[in-house]
Design a protein around this motif. Structure first.
Motif, mmCIF file in Angstrom:
data_model
loop_
_atom_site.group_PDB
_atom_site.id
_atom_site.type_symbol
_atom_site.label_atom_id
_atom_site.label_comp_id
_atom_site.label_asym_id
_atom_site.label_seq_id
_atom_site.Cartn_x
_atom_site.Cartn_y
_atom_site.Cartn_z
ATOM 1 N N ILE A 96 0.828 -1.233 0.138
ATOM 2 C CA ILE A 96 -0.157 -0.084 0.060
ATOM 3 C C ILE A 96 0.828 1.239 0.200
ATOM 4 O O ILE A 96 0.497 2.112 -0.423
ATOM 5 C CB ILE A 96 -0.847 -0.053 1.176
ATOM 6 N N ASP A 97 1.812 1.262 0.709
ATOM 7 C CA ASP A 97 2.990 2.377 0.580
ATOM 8 C C ASP A 97 3.947 2.224 -0.514
ATOM 9 O O ASP A 97 4.829 3.267 -0.392
ATOM 10 C CB ASP A 97 3.628 2.372 2.009
ATOM 11 N N ASP A 98 3.892 1.419 -1.164
ATOM 12 C CA ASP A 98 5.033 1.151 -2.159
ATOM 13 C C ASP A 98 4.637 1.902 -3.676
ATOM 14 O O ASP A 98 3.633 1.631 -4.329
ATOM 15 C CB ASP A 98 5.287 -0.252 -2.615
ATOM 16 N N ARG A 99 5.050 3.091 -3.712
ATOM 17 C CA ARG A 99 4.795 4.157 -4.737
ATOM 18 C C ARG A 99 5.314 3.631 -6.239
ATOM 19 O O ARG A 99 4.733 3.733 -7.075
ATOM 20 C CB ARG A 99 5.245 5.676 -4.690
ATOM 21 N N ALA A 100 6.076 2.667 -6.251
ATOM 22 C CA ALA A 100 6.596 1.813 -7.412
ATOM 23 C C ALA A 100 5.349 0.734 -7.841
ATOM 24 O O ALA A 100 5.490 0.353 -8.955
ATOM 25 C CB ALA A 100 7.769 1.144 -7.097
ATOM 26 N N SER A 101 4.474 0.647 -6.845
ATOM 27 C CA SER A 101 3.394 -0.395 -7.433
ATOM 28 C C SER A 101 2.371 0.233 -8.046
ATOM 29 O O SER A 101 2.143 1.535 -7.637
ATOM 30 C CB SER A 101 2.951 -1.135 -6.383
ATOM 31 N N ASP A 102 1.734 -0.218 -8.938
ATOM 32 C CA ASP A 102 0.718 0.295 -9.605
ATOM 33 C C ASP A 102 -0.587 0.827 -8.629
ATOM 34 O O ASP A 102 -0.699 -0.028 -7.797
ATOM 35 C CB ASP A 102 0.041 -0.820 -10.551
ATOM 36 N N ASP A 103 -1.130 1.701 -8.847
ATOM 37 C CA ASP A 103 -2.164 2.454 -8.119
ATOM 38 C C ASP A 103 -3.330 1.371 -7.981
ATOM 39 O O ASP A 103 -3.868 1.213 -6.888
ATOM 40 C CB ASP A 103 -2.461 3.703 -8.494
ATOM 41 N N ALA A 104 -3.549 0.652 -9.136
ATOM 42 C CA ALA A 104 -4.748 -0.363 -8.962
ATOM 43 C C ALA A 104 -4.503 -1.217 -8.103
ATOM 44 O O ALA A 104 -5.529 -1.666 -7.334
ATOM 45 C CB ALA A 104 -4.990 -0.835 -10.395
ATOM 46 N N VAL A 105 -3.186 -1.836 -7.898
ATOM 47 C CA VAL A 105 -2.827 -2.988 -7.020
ATOM 48 C C VAL A 105 -2.859 -2.377 -5.699
ATOM 49 O O VAL A 105 -3.763 -3.095 -4.641
ATOM 50 C CB VAL A 105 -1.521 -3.336 -7.329
ATOM 51 N N ARG A 106 -2.515 -1.184 -5.418
ATOM 52 C CA ARG A 106 -2.519 -0.606 -3.967
ATOM 53 C C ARG A 106 -3.988 -0.342 -3.661
ATOM 54 O O ARG A 106 -4.222 -0.521 -2.256
ATOM 55 C CB ARG A 106 -1.752 0.583 -3.942
ATOM 56 N N SER A 107 -4.880 0.061 -4.357
ATOM 57 C CA SER A 107 -6.153 0.421 -4.126
ATOM 58 C C SER A 107 -6.928 -0.959 -3.673
ATOM 59 O O SER A 107 -7.653 -1.093 -2.743
ATOM 60 C CB SER A 107 -6.982 0.935 -5.337
ATOM 61 N N LEU A 108 -6.707 -1.989 -4.593
ATOM 62 C CA LEU A 108 -7.227 -3.127 -4.135
ATOM 63 C C LEU A 108 -6.934 -3.685 -2.781
ATOM 64 O O LEU A 108 -7.983 -4.245 -2.186
ATOM 65 C CB LEU A 108 -6.996 -4.209 -5.528
ATOM 66 N N VAL A 109 -5.858 -3.660 -2.558
ATOM 67 C CA VAL A 109 -5.420 -4.251 -1.168
ATOM 68 C C VAL A 109 -5.948 -3.596 -0.240
ATOM 69 O O VAL A 109 -6.414 -3.825 0.850
ATOM 70 C CB VAL A 109 -3.936 -4.382 -1.224
ATOM 71 N N ALA A 110 -5.997 -2.022 -0.352
ATOM 72 C CA ALA A 110 -6.559 -1.166 0.766
ATOM 73 C C ALA A 110 -8.032 -1.535 0.801
ATOM 74 O O ALA A 110 -8.358 -1.513 1.994
ATOM 75 C CB ALA A 110 -6.104 0.282 0.364
ATOM 76 N N LEU A 111 -8.595 -1.372 -0.157
ATOM 77 C CA LEU A 111 -10.225 -1.781 -0.144
ATOM 78 C C LEU A 111 -10.300 -3.027 0.303
ATOM 79 O O LEU A 111 -11.489 -3.056 1.341
ATOM 80 C CB LEU A 111 -10.923 -1.655 -1.546
ATOM 81 N N SER A 112 -9.412 -4.119 0.166
ATOM 82 C CA SER A 112 -9.835 -5.575 0.723
ATOM 83 C C SER A 112 -9.642 -5.497 2.250
ATOM 84 O O SER A 112 -10.474 -6.206 3.088
ATOM 85 C CB SER A 112 -8.745 -6.499 0.058
ATOM 86 N N LEU A 113 -8.960 -4.571 2.944
ATOM 87 C CA LEU A 113 -8.691 -4.467 4.185
ATOM 88 C C LEU A 113 -10.117 -3.975 4.909
ATOM 89 O O LEU A 113 -10.608 -4.254 5.823
ATOM 90 C CB LEU A 113 -7.693 -3.437 4.557
ATOM 91 N N LEU A 114 -10.640 -2.853 4.082
ATOM 92 C CA LEU A 114 -11.761 -2.340 4.536
ATOM 93 C C LEU A 114 -13.211 -3.438 4.457
ATOM 94 O O LEU A 114 -13.894 -3.675 5.354
ATOM 95 C CB LEU A 114 -12.289 -1.202 3.784
ATOM 96 N N ALA A 115 -12.867 -4.093 3.479
ATOM 97 C CA ALA A 115 -13.861 -5.251 3.110
ATOM 98 C C ALA A 115 -13.837 -6.366 4.175
ATOM 99 O O ALA A 115 -14.894 -6.672 4.810
ATOM 100 C CB ALA A 115 -13.874 -5.900 1.737
ATOM 101 N N GLU A 116 -12.508 -6.617 4.518
ATOM 102 C CA GLU A 116 -12.240 -7.600 5.683
ATOM 103 C C GLU A 116 -12.766 -7.234 6.954
ATOM 104 O O GLU A 116 -13.444 -8.021 7.766
ATOM 105 C CB GLU A 116 -10.860 -7.983 5.903
#
Length: 285
Positions: free
Chosen positions: A219-239
């Motif tokens: 989530i903090d890795d700016r080198a990763s695609d924003d779409a990936v970071r968003s999915l992981v962040a949203l998955s925590l809310l869903a969890e």
């Protein structure tokens, strides 16, 4: 174990033999046909409708799902073509991928009914959050939510003791879930789920997010695609919402990564609480 290394070097060591011993279902031909049409220069809703209608059972299941309160709203589709018109071709394709996954991923050892119920709820939560927060494409969020834990089902079928591992990992408030799986089985559900996503032709962002959905540093890795970071962040809310839905007062995964998710999504705690309450209300209907 470095899962990236395993994926990058499929012939590296005995881990490869282990991975190959896990039955990953082949991509259904119906899904391949849908993906081929979606990838064309001008995808045809009529062609997609004909492809789905060719399998009467899948067409009926799609209509039932499309007309559910979560997706259908006040409009009731009476045909596959109407479902496509109401929901859009991408959302219909995402729903079909989920139906086909449920048909293809089975276990001879345990019933997967509860697993699929929770996966469906997760996919619904991801769609809700994507729309409400206006982050990413809802159909991509749906696909990720449904497929992110498919590796769990495959590992349950492969290892007699995986159920114990799963319970241990769920109860650990410090270690990464996938680290516990690696320690006990030399692989984990995120890596297996990523392989299935790749084999099934799902998007690279979905596959990558599946691989990292317990690695909250992404989530903090700016080198990763924003779409990936968003999915992981949203998955925590869903969890967090899913844990509340199951009657748990605490979400250990949220404790591990929630602060990062909130910072990335720009959410305060009261906003998170409100979103969770809205999701619980949606689940109850």
């Amino acid at each position: 174990m470095n899962n990236l290394a395993v994926l990058a070097q499929p012939d590296a060591d005995p881990v490869d033999a282990l991975i190959k011993s896990i039955r990953i279902p082949p991509r259904p031909s119906l899904l391949a046909d849908l993906q081929r049409e979606l990838a064309s220069h001008e995808p045809s809703p009529a062609a997609i409708g004909r492809t789905i209608a060719s399998d009467v059972g899948m067409a009926g299941a799609l209509l039932k799902l499309a007309n559910s309160s979560f997706y259908g709203g006040k409009r009731q589709a009476k045909s596959v073509d109407q479902a496509i018109a109401f929901l859009g071709i991408n959302q219909v394709a995402a729903l079909m991928a989920g139906l086909l996954a449920r048909q293809a991923i089975v276990s001879g050892n345990v019933s997967l009914a509860a697993f699929w119920d929770l996966s469906t709820r997760r996919a619904q939560a991801m769609v809700f959050l994507s729309r409400r927060l206006r982050i990413g494409a809802p159909d991509v969020a749906h696909t990720f939510g449904l497929f992110c834990d498919t590796g769990v089902a495959l590992l349950l079928d492969r290892f007699d003791g995986y159920g114990v591992t799963f319970d241990i990992a769920c109860a650990d408030d410090a270690r990464r879930f996938t680290d516990i799986e690696d320690e006990r089985h030399s692989t984990n559900h995120a890596a297996i789920g990523c392989l299935l996503a790749r084999n099934w032709g799902l998007s690279a962002n979905v596959a990558w997010a599946i691989l990292h959905h317990h690695d909250y540093s992404v989530i903090d890795d700016r080198a990763s695609d924003d779409a990936v970071r968003s999915l992981v962040a949203l998955s925590l809310l869903a969890e967090r919402a899913l844990q509340a839905y199951q009657g748990h007062v605490q979400s250990l995964e949220w404790e591990k990564g929630g602060a990062r998710a909130c910072a990335y999504l720009g959410l305060a705690e009261d906003e998170v609480t409100d979103l969770v309450d809205q999701l619980l209300d949606a689940f109850s209907h």
